[in-house]
Scaffold this motif. Sequence first.
Motif, PDB file in Angstrom:
ATOM      1  N   CYS A 118      26.896  66.923 -11.125  1.00 24.64           N
ATOM      2  CA  CYS A 118      26.522  66.005 -10.052  1.00 24.64           C
ATOM      3  C   CYS A 118      26.919  66.639  -8.735  1.00 24.64           C
ATOM      4  O   CYS A 118      28.084  66.990  -8.529  1.00 24.64           O
ATOM      5  CB  CYS A 118      27.235  64.667 -10.227  1.00 24.64           C
TER       6      CYS A 118
ATOM      7  N   ALA B 270      25.767  66.542  -4.335  1.00 25.14           N
ATOM      8  CA  ALA B 270      24.921  65.942  -3.304  1.00 25.14           C
ATOM      9  C   ALA B 270      23.849  66.911  -2.814  1.00 25.14           C
ATOM     10  O   ALA B 270      22.804  66.493  -2.328  1.00 25.14           O
ATOM     11  CB  ALA B 270      25.779  65.476  -2.134  1.00 25.14           C
TER      12      ALA B 270
ATOM     13  N   ALA C 108      21.950  63.777  -8.514  1.00 29.71           N
ATOM     14  CA  ALA C 108      22.570  63.513  -7.220  1.00 29.71           C
ATOM     15  C   ALA C 108      23.458  62.276  -7.247  1.00 29.71           C
ATOM     16  O   ALA C 108      24.409  62.170  -6.475  1.00 29.71           O
ATOM     17  CB  ALA C 108      21.481  63.332  -6.161  1.00 29.71           C
ATOM     18  N   ASP C 109      23.173  61.344  -8.108  1.00 30.11           N
ATOM     19  CA  ASP C 109      23.839  60.048  -8.089  1.00 30.11           C
ATOM     20  C   ASP C 109      25.055  60.018  -9.013  1.00 30.11           C
ATOM     21  O   ASP C 109      24.920  60.115 -10.240  1.00 30.11           O
ATOM     22  CB  ASP C 109      22.825  58.976  -8.509  1.00 30.11           C
TER      23      ASP C 109
ATOM     24  N   ALA D 294      25.077  57.373 -11.916  1.00 27.64           N
ATOM     25  CA  ALA D 294      24.230  57.747 -13.053  1.00 27.64           C
ATOM     26  C   ALA D 294      24.869  58.899 -13.822  1.00 27.64           C
ATOM     27  O   ALA D 294      24.817  58.965 -15.055  1.00 27.64           O
ATOM     28  CB  ALA D 294      22.846  58.147 -12.552  1.00 27.64           C
TER      29      ALA D 294
ATOM     30  N   LEU E 103      32.059  54.175  -6.528  1.00 27.33           N
ATOM     31  CA  LEU E 103      30.738  54.298  -7.170  1.00 27.33           C
ATOM     32  C   LEU E 103      30.841  54.421  -8.686  1.00 27.33           C
ATOM     33  O   LEU E 103      30.046  53.844  -9.431  1.00 27.33           O
ATOM     34  CB  LEU E 103      30.015  55.541  -6.637  1.00 27.33           C
TER      35      LEU E 103
END
Lengths: 296, 296
Positions: A39, A41, A60-61, A64, A87
């Motif tokens: 993961c 950004a 990216a998330d 998830a 998150l």
Amino acid sequence: MARSQPLFGRVTLIGLGLIGSSVARVIRRDRLAREIVACDAAAAVRDKVLELGLADRAVADPAAAVAGADLVMLCTPVLSYGGLGALIGPKLRKGAILTDVGSVKQAVVDALAPHVRRGVHFVPGHPIAGTENSGPEAGFAELFRGRWCILTPPPGVDARAVERVAKLWRAAGMEIATMPPAHHDRVLAITSHVPHLIAYTIVNTVSDLEGTMRADVIKFAASGFRDFTRVAGSDPTMWRDVFLSNKDAVLEMMGRLYEDIALLQKAIRHDDGDTLHKVFARSRQIRRGIVQAKQA
Amino acid sequence: MARSQPLFGRVTLIGLGLIGSSVARVIRRDRLAREIVACDAAAAVRDKVLELGLADRAVADPAAAVAGADLVMLCTPVLSYGGLGALIGPKLRKGAILTDVGSVKQAVVDALAPHVRRGVHFVPGHPIAGTENSGPEAGFAELFRGRWCILTPPPGVDARAVERVAKLWRAAGMEIATMPPAHHDRVLAITSHVPHLIAYTIVNTVSDLEGTMRADVIKFAASGFRDFTRVAGSDPTMWRDVFLSNKDAVLEMMGRLYEDIALLQKAIRHDDGDTLHKVFARSRQIRRGIVQAKQA
């Protein structure tokens, strides 16, 4: 290292810089996980990670990314952890291990602990290794070999979870030590953070010199300066966050260092060769202790 | 490097520590002199030098050692030069070259120039190379390879004498630069002397920490601290003399560094991440400049 069953099922690495990508390479080399989810950004980093075969998926998330993960390792600058924690906290499955590689530990504990739900195992860690390079291309599996990894699990964390994290770092060639996070921060303040601060500063002091001086300093850089500048090549964002996150210990150690430098400065000003010799000889002894401890 | 005629007839080396003994090894390896005379105050050093085959004769008396020498190289701590100059000055034969390897140059010029008679060629020099080890066993011929040697001959010194000294250092693998002694001292103050001072200090600061802290600092020494302590292993006497002999430049550079450290300390105290990042990013650029200049 052949295993009938990998150490982990799904490993999610958040942040694929030097450290994250080196961990990925270790996991790949030793087949320590069934699946790696990366993961990051930055799209360029995700692309590079897939191109290099360092992960099975790159997303990216963060929320998830951590779904179904057995181990989640944060490898981003430490000031990002609070936001990441919010998150991913609700998405970590029961029994998941949350760990990290940050160079400070109390701030990490403070930032993440509020987001660690019951049943999630929180094992903050710091592999004391690095080079001046950055990015997923810079990582390599041997980065950690022969170095220490310090784990700072809060009281009461499941010992088997701590041991699984320790196994990962041992596979990378590290020796494991465990200690309270605040003690870690003081030790690292003097062994690493303050030396980095000085190195950054001295390089900047040089850049403020007038033209000929600066050019000659760079040209004739050797020995002391070369060693100092090596650490000044490190990632500016990571280090900004380290200093902001380890403020108290860094300021304490800087204060002590200042006092000691002032003593030597005074000795020089007053031609006090005896004090200089005494201090230098004492340093040499300690240096020899470090060589013996095989950390040199 | 085969020669029909050696570069020098008799070479006298005064002081057979790391540098002196490395020079002897270069001369032996490349047959740059017909004879090497070693002069050292310590009997154990003289014995070791002969045992290692680094010289043809080993004597205690500098005045006797320099008789008939074509090249005399001082490799002792720089504060000894005044006394040595008084002893050897009257004994240097016409046409002899007097040189040295001291890490400061103005003080060397000031100490020796009064003892250099007409017809003797005075070519102060500084091979910028070294390790943390000391003594005649520590030297090795490759010590100088790829490094700079700075020569600071006073105005009017015979160019051919300067060139012969340059040839010796080039044979050792060094690149040669020439500059005024005071400029040398300022450049070295920031590239070498101040970093050494900081390294010595930080190691001492560590040794003042309470027991567990000190033990852990040594145990977990890595990266920044390891690089710093490397230079703190250097010879205490040599470095005492360097600081006493380069006082003004060192105090000037220390003053500049202090101001810059204070700025960063303040930024940390006030959580000013932007200032930190700016300074660190700038340092990284300079570091990259040094890597490009191939001094890293």
